[in-house]
Design an enzyme around this catalytic site. Structure first.
Site, PDB file in Angstrom:
ATOM      1  N   GLY A  58      -1.979   1.028  -4.345  1.00 31.00           N
ATOM      2  CA  GLY A  58      -2.032   0.003  -5.389  1.00 31.00           C
ATOM      3  C   GLY A  58      -3.092   0.261  -6.445  1.00 31.00           C
ATOM      4  N   ALA A  88      -2.821   1.628  -9.326  1.00 31.67           N
ATOM      5  CA  ALA A  88      -2.367   1.755 -10.720  1.00 31.67           C
ATOM      6  C   ALA A  88      -2.700   0.528 -11.556  1.00 31.67           C
ATOM      7  CB  ALA A  88      -0.856   1.999 -10.747  1.00 31.67           C
ATOM      8  N   ASP A 115       0.825   4.831  -5.187  1.00 31.80           N
ATOM      9  CA  ASP A 115       1.404   3.660  -5.865  1.00 31.80           C
ATOM     10  C   ASP A 115       2.854   3.996  -6.167  1.00 31.80           C
ATOM     11  OD1 ASP A 115       1.904   1.411  -7.790  1.00 31.80           O
ATOM     12  OD2 ASP A 115      -0.263   1.158  -7.632  1.00 31.80           O
ATOM     13  N   ASP A 124       7.185   4.315  -2.399  1.00 29.76           N
ATOM     14  CA  ASP A 124       7.564   2.909  -2.355  1.00 29.76           C
ATOM     15  C   ASP A 124       7.226   2.370  -0.966  1.00 29.76           C
ATOM     16  OD1 ASP A 124       8.708   0.434  -2.247  1.00 29.76           O
ATOM     17  OD2 ASP A 124      10.714   1.083  -2.883  1.00 29.76           O
ATOM     18  N   LEU A 125       6.185   1.554  -0.903  1.00 30.24           N
ATOM     19  CA  LEU A 125       5.681   1.085   0.398  1.00 30.24           C
ATOM     20  C   LEU A 125       6.568   0.009   1.019  1.00 30.24           C
ATOM     21  CD1 LEU A 125       1.889   1.011  -0.519  1.00 30.24           C
ATOM     22  CD2 LEU A 125       3.091   2.729   0.858  1.00 30.24           C
ATOM     23  N   TYR A 165       4.258 -15.125   1.426  1.00 24.20           N
ATOM     24  CA  TYR A 165       3.062 -14.467   0.873  1.00 24.20           C
ATOM     25  C   TYR A 165       1.828 -14.855   1.693  1.00 24.20           C
ATOM     26  CZ  TYR A 165      -0.605 -12.929  -2.263  1.00 24.20           C
ATOM     27  OH  TYR A 165      -1.726 -12.312  -2.769  1.00 24.20           O
TER      28      TYR A 165
HETATM   29  P1  NAD Z   1      -1.150  -5.970  -9.466  1.00 22.87           P
HETATM   30  O1  NAD Z   1       0.280  -6.343  -9.601  1.00 22.87           O
HETATM   31  O2  NAD Z   1      -1.967  -5.837 -10.713  1.00 22.87           O
HETATM   32  O3  NAD Z   1      -1.281  -4.607  -8.640  1.00 22.87           O
HETATM   33  C1  NAD Z   1      -0.510  -4.385  -7.480  1.00 22.87           C
HETATM   34  C2  NAD Z   1      -0.285  -2.890  -7.329  1.00 22.87           C
HETATM   35  O4  NAD Z   1       0.569  -2.685  -6.188  1.00 22.87           O
HETATM   36  C3  NAD Z   1       0.415  -2.266  -8.538  1.00 22.87           C
HETATM   37  O5  NAD Z   1      -0.240  -1.074  -8.932  1.00 22.87           O
HETATM   38  C4  NAD Z   1       1.821  -2.000  -8.025  1.00 22.87           C
HETATM   39  O6  NAD Z   1       2.497  -0.913  -8.674  1.00 22.87           O
HETATM   40  C5  NAD Z   1       1.568  -1.732  -6.546  1.00 22.87           C
HETATM   41  N1  NAD Z   1       2.800  -1.940  -5.774  1.00 22.87           N
HETATM   42  C6  NAD Z   1       3.606  -3.030  -5.793  1.00 22.87           C
HETATM   43  N2  NAD Z   1       4.678  -2.818  -5.023  1.00 22.87           N
HETATM   44  C7  NAD Z   1       4.555  -1.559  -4.504  1.00 22.87           C
HETATM   45  C8  NAD Z   1       5.369  -0.776  -3.651  1.00 22.87           C
HETATM   46  N3  NAD Z   1       6.544  -1.215  -3.181  1.00 22.87           N
HETATM   47  N4  NAD Z   1       4.916   0.450  -3.313  1.00 22.87           N
HETATM   48  C9  NAD Z   1       3.755   0.935  -3.801  1.00 22.87           C
HETATM   49  N5  NAD Z   1       2.953   0.231  -4.618  1.00 22.87           N
HETATM   50  C10 NAD Z   1       3.349  -1.001  -4.974  1.00 22.87           C
HETATM   51  O7  NAD Z   1      -1.769  -7.030  -8.467  1.00 22.87           O
HETATM   52  P2  NAD Z   1      -3.280  -7.436  -8.126  1.00 22.87           P
HETATM   53  O8  NAD Z   1      -3.433  -8.845  -8.559  1.00 22.87           O
HETATM   54  O9  NAD Z   1      -4.233  -6.399  -8.556  1.00 22.87           O
HETATM   55  O10 NAD Z   1      -3.177  -7.464  -6.539  1.00 22.87           O
HETATM   56  C11 NAD Z   1      -3.759  -6.459  -5.704  1.00 22.87           C
HETATM   57  C12 NAD Z   1      -3.829  -6.989  -4.284  1.00 22.87           C
HETATM   58  O11 NAD Z   1      -4.675  -8.142  -4.262  1.00 22.87           O
HETATM   59  C13 NAD Z   1      -2.492  -7.434  -3.712  1.00 22.87           C
HETATM   60  O12 NAD Z   1      -2.429  -7.083  -2.343  1.00 22.87           O
HETATM   61  C14 NAD Z   1      -2.530  -8.934  -3.856  1.00 22.87           C
HETATM   62  O13 NAD Z   1      -1.721  -9.603  -2.928  1.00 22.87           O
HETATM   63  C15 NAD Z   1      -4.007  -9.206  -3.616  1.00 22.87           C
HETATM   64  N6  NAD Z   1      -4.474 -10.487  -4.145  1.00 22.87           N
HETATM   65  C16 NAD Z   1      -4.450 -10.727  -5.496  1.00 22.87           C
HETATM   66  C17 NAD Z   1      -4.910 -11.964  -5.961  1.00 22.87           C
HETATM   67  C18 NAD Z   1      -4.899 -12.301  -7.434  1.00 22.87           C
HETATM   68  O14 NAD Z   1      -5.197 -13.472  -7.787  1.00 22.87           O
HETATM   69  N7  NAD Z   1      -4.624 -11.362  -8.315  1.00 22.87           N
HETATM   70  C19 NAD Z   1      -5.386 -12.931  -5.066  1.00 22.87           C
HETATM   71  C20 NAD Z   1      -5.395 -12.641  -3.699  1.00 22.87           C
HETATM   72  C21 NAD Z   1      -4.949 -11.402  -3.247  1.00 22.87           C
END
Ligand code: NAD
Length: 253
Positions: free
Chosen positions: A8, A10, A32, A41-42, A149
């Site tokens: 993740g 990216a 990613d 693709d995870l 989630y």
């Molecule tokens: P984001 O969407 O900016 O980044 C998520 C990343 O995961 C992206 O780079 C995406 O390409 C990658 N990804 C998604 N599906 C994928 C797949 N099938 N295979 C490989 N890579 C994949 O999101 P973020 O807000 O930076 O979230 C990062 C982490 O933090 C996540 O686990 C999210 O659940 C967690 N989180 C975020 C928040 C928030 O408020 N943003 C709060 C709590 C937890």
């Protein structure tokens, strides 16, 4: 300098973690679905296997740390996909890379959420944590996406806690962070949603410290837990959420 692997990287929080580690001079191997050293693709078993194989090939004799950060939010209208990426995309990689991190007496930081204590389906959490993948994914298919989630994030924290002692004895120090609302591409989409946008803005305004989290806030906590200064912290779930969890659950401690 160290060698770290992460998923993740990216976007959003993962991109900030990657940048912070690279700014400190470390090598970071990024998995990613886009813009990464290893594109995988995870959500699929094949993608998870490819990610593990790719990291193993790039890492050489060991990893100083692993951060499984890839995740998708509850606005994705597919509960099964959320469980596949958020839970199995984390736990299977942690298990598949354990020996590499143990070889360097390294650390892992899982990304849970401050929504992990929110109401969900306990049976779903149990099926995830006890490794009953078919049952967990079948149940996820029938659930609303929000409890999938929060359930996937609770299961991650619980799986981490259950495995902490064994991993530590084998040379891997595991912790999790539980971010609160953090402004990233993931949450920006929800803030701009015509149906939910206003409610989300009111939620953001209710964060006790008076601002949403930034990806760097979460990256700072992750890097602290990975590094030598966090060396005696093991099995903790660190809420990085501007005070929301304490406000919602003051006595659950
Ligand atoms: P984001 O969407 O900016 O980044 C998520 C990343 O995961 C992206 O780079 C995406 O390409 C990658 N990804 C998604 N599906 C994928 C797949 N099938 N295979 C490989 N890579 C994949 O999101 P973020 O807000 O930076 O979230 C990062 C982490 O933090 C996540 O686990 C999210 O659940 C967690 N989180 C975020 C928040 C928030 O408020 N943003 C709060 C709590 C937890």
């Amino acid at each position: 300098m160290g060698t770290y692997a992460m998923t993740g990287g990216a976007s959003g929080i993962g991109a900030a973690i990657k940048q912070s580690l690279r700014d400190s001079g470390h090598q970071v191997i990024v998995v990613d679905i886009v813009e990464a050293d290893i594109i995988a693709d995870l959500s699929t078993p094949e993608g998870r296997d490819a990610a593990i194989a790719g990291i193993r090939a790039a890492a050489g004799d060991g990893l100083d740390g692993f951060i499984p950060c890839a995740g998708i939010a509850a606005n994705v209208p597919d509960g099964k996909l959320i469980a596949q990426v958020n839970y199995y995309g984390t736990v299977e990689l942690v298990e598949g890379l354990k020996d590499l991190v143990a070889a360097r007496q390294g650390a892992m930081v899982l990304i849970s959420s401050n929504s992990a204590p929110h109401p969900t389906n306990d049976e779903f959490v149990d099926l995830l944590v006890t490794g009953k993948q078919d049952g967990a994914l079948a149940l996820a298919d029938t659930m609303e996406t929000q409890p999938v989630y929060s359930g996937s994030k609770r299961a991650l924290a619980r799986w981490m806690r259950r495995n902490t002692a064994d991993y530590a004895r084998d040379g891997v120090r595991m912790n999790a962070v539980a971010p609160g609302y953090t402004r990233t591409p993931m949450t920006r989409q929800v803030e701009e949603d015509p149906t939910y946008g206003e409610a989300i803005k009111a939620f953001v305004a209710s964060i006790p410290v008076g601002r949403p989290g930034l990806p760097e806030d979460i990256a700072n906590a992750v890097c602290f837990l990975l590094g030598a200064e966090g060396g005696f912290i093991c099995g903790s779930v660190l809420f990085v959420d501007g005070g929301h969890d304490a406000e919602f659950r003051p006595d659950q401690f």
